[in-house]
Design an enzyme around this catalytic site. Sequence first.
Site, PDB file in Angstrom:
ATOM      1  N   THR A 188       0.736  -1.421   0.193  1.00  0.00           N
ATOM      2  CA  THR A 188      -0.173  -0.122  -0.020  1.00  0.00           C
ATOM      3  C   THR A 188       0.687   1.308  -0.069  1.00  0.00           C
ATOM      4  O   THR A 188       1.905   1.329   0.265  1.00  0.00           O
ATOM      5  CB  THR A 188      -0.664  -0.113   1.394  1.00  0.00           C
ATOM      6  OG1 THR A 188      -1.893   1.035   1.136  1.00  0.00           O
ATOM      7  CG2 THR A 188      -0.363   0.129   2.458  1.00  0.00           C
ATOM      8  N   ARG A 198       4.503   8.392   8.629  1.00  0.00           N
ATOM      9  CA  ARG A 198       3.232   7.383   9.116  1.00  0.00           C
ATOM     10  C   ARG A 198       3.434   5.973   8.601  1.00  0.00           C
ATOM     11  O   ARG A 198       3.603   5.929   7.293  1.00  0.00           O
ATOM     12  CB  ARG A 198       2.130   8.329   9.074  1.00  0.00           C
ATOM     13  CG  ARG A 198       0.807   7.364   9.489  1.00  0.00           C
ATOM     14  CD  ARG A 198       0.317   6.273   8.333  1.00  0.00           C
ATOM     15  NE  ARG A 198      -1.003   5.636   8.914  1.00  0.00           N
ATOM     16  CZ  ARG A 198      -1.441   4.886   8.258  1.00  0.00           C
ATOM     17  NH1 ARG A 198      -1.215   4.512   7.010  1.00  0.00           N
ATOM     18  NH2 ARG A 198      -2.736   4.299   8.579  1.00  0.00           N
TER      19      ARG A 198
HETATM   20  C1  SD4 Z   1      -3.208   1.741   6.037  1.00  0.00           C
HETATM   21  N1  SD4 Z   1      -4.403   0.038   6.016  1.00  0.00           N
HETATM   22  O1  SD4 Z   1      -2.144   2.445   5.684  1.00  0.00           O
HETATM   23  C2  SD4 Z   1      -3.854   0.894   5.238  1.00  0.00           C
HETATM   24  C3  SD4 Z   1      -4.584   1.647   4.145  1.00  0.00           C
HETATM   25  C4  SD4 Z   1      -5.747   0.700   3.375  1.00  0.00           C
HETATM   26  O2  SD4 Z   1      -7.927   0.796   2.791  1.00  0.00           O
HETATM   27  O3  SD4 Z   1      -5.868  -0.360   3.573  1.00  0.00           O
HETATM   28  N2  SD4 Z   1      -6.850   1.472   3.218  1.00  0.00           N
HETATM   29  O4  SD4 Z   1      -3.769   2.292   7.118  1.00  0.00           O
END
Ligand code: SD4
Length: 313
Positions: A188, A198
């Site tokens: 991601t 972050r």
């Molecule tokens: C995050 N879980 O960076 C990831 C973002 C995600 O659907 O999955 N959004 O917090």
Amino acid sequence: MGLTVASDALSATPIVRPYRGEGLFLTTWRFGLTSNEAAWQTLDSGGSLLDAIEQGIRTCELDPAERSVGLGGRPDRDGVVTLDACIMDHLGNAGSVCAMEGIATPISVARAVMEKTPHIMLAGDGARRFALEQGFASQDLLVEDSQREWQDWLKEARYRPIANIENHDTIGMLGLDADGRLAGGCSTSGMAFKMHGRVGDSPIIGAGLYVDGDVGACTATGHGEEVMRTVGAFRVVQGMSLGLSPQAACEAAVEAIAAFFRRRAKDWSDTQIGFIALNKNGDIGAYALRSGFDYAVRDQSRTELLRAESLLG
Ligand code: SD4
């Protein structure tokens, strides 16, 4: 092919049921359809399950039109794309990178961390340096659309993730091969316009992804802070190890997240969490906090996109 003891609910009598399929992939969101296909082709042409997971996720990472993963991922509030990814196999081998800049395929770097270092996780500049040493190419990951959106965002500069709007969706892929081996991966760019540095749940073994080769696997998507707080993916796999079906284990984890919100009296109107899970028998589960979470399934006889049930409708 291994035999496992499993039950479909806590109260059910354990049953012995080996996985008899030719392979199974379960992947978050609509882009999972394309990634499952790439994973299936890899397995079908003799690749290992880990190769399949890596290829499936890379396909999404390298597509600049997928705006929340890899190349084309959305930037943080400083306009920098920082990527998180991890991978885990049925033996408990795991690799992870987080807050890594300028490398389009963090899933492959995570796999290299797993296979070529004594560590599990490399962060930031260390992850990037390792990737470059391993021969990964450095490139600018900020595509024009992201640049434009970031400049628009700067006008108000309000951090406001929106449930089910694909400004932060993670690809999480779980796989089971014909020999009953499990593996998973997750990748991601995280929450759009996050603070620089972050890191969410996605690269954290136990939060965004967990695989127990004797039990099952789970991956998460959505607001990572909530998944980290509740050790989401591990919680789901632990539920399965105690006898819950993948579906019941996903539901229990979402309910736990809801309980944490209620306890802290926090506004959760824009929060979305989704889990997908798979056990060694090839049973699948998926559940979300609110409606709108889709996931893709691929096995020898089907490829489809399904809408997960949800706690809040
Ligand atoms: C995050 N879980 O960076 C990831 C973002 C995600 O659907 O999955 N959004 O917090």
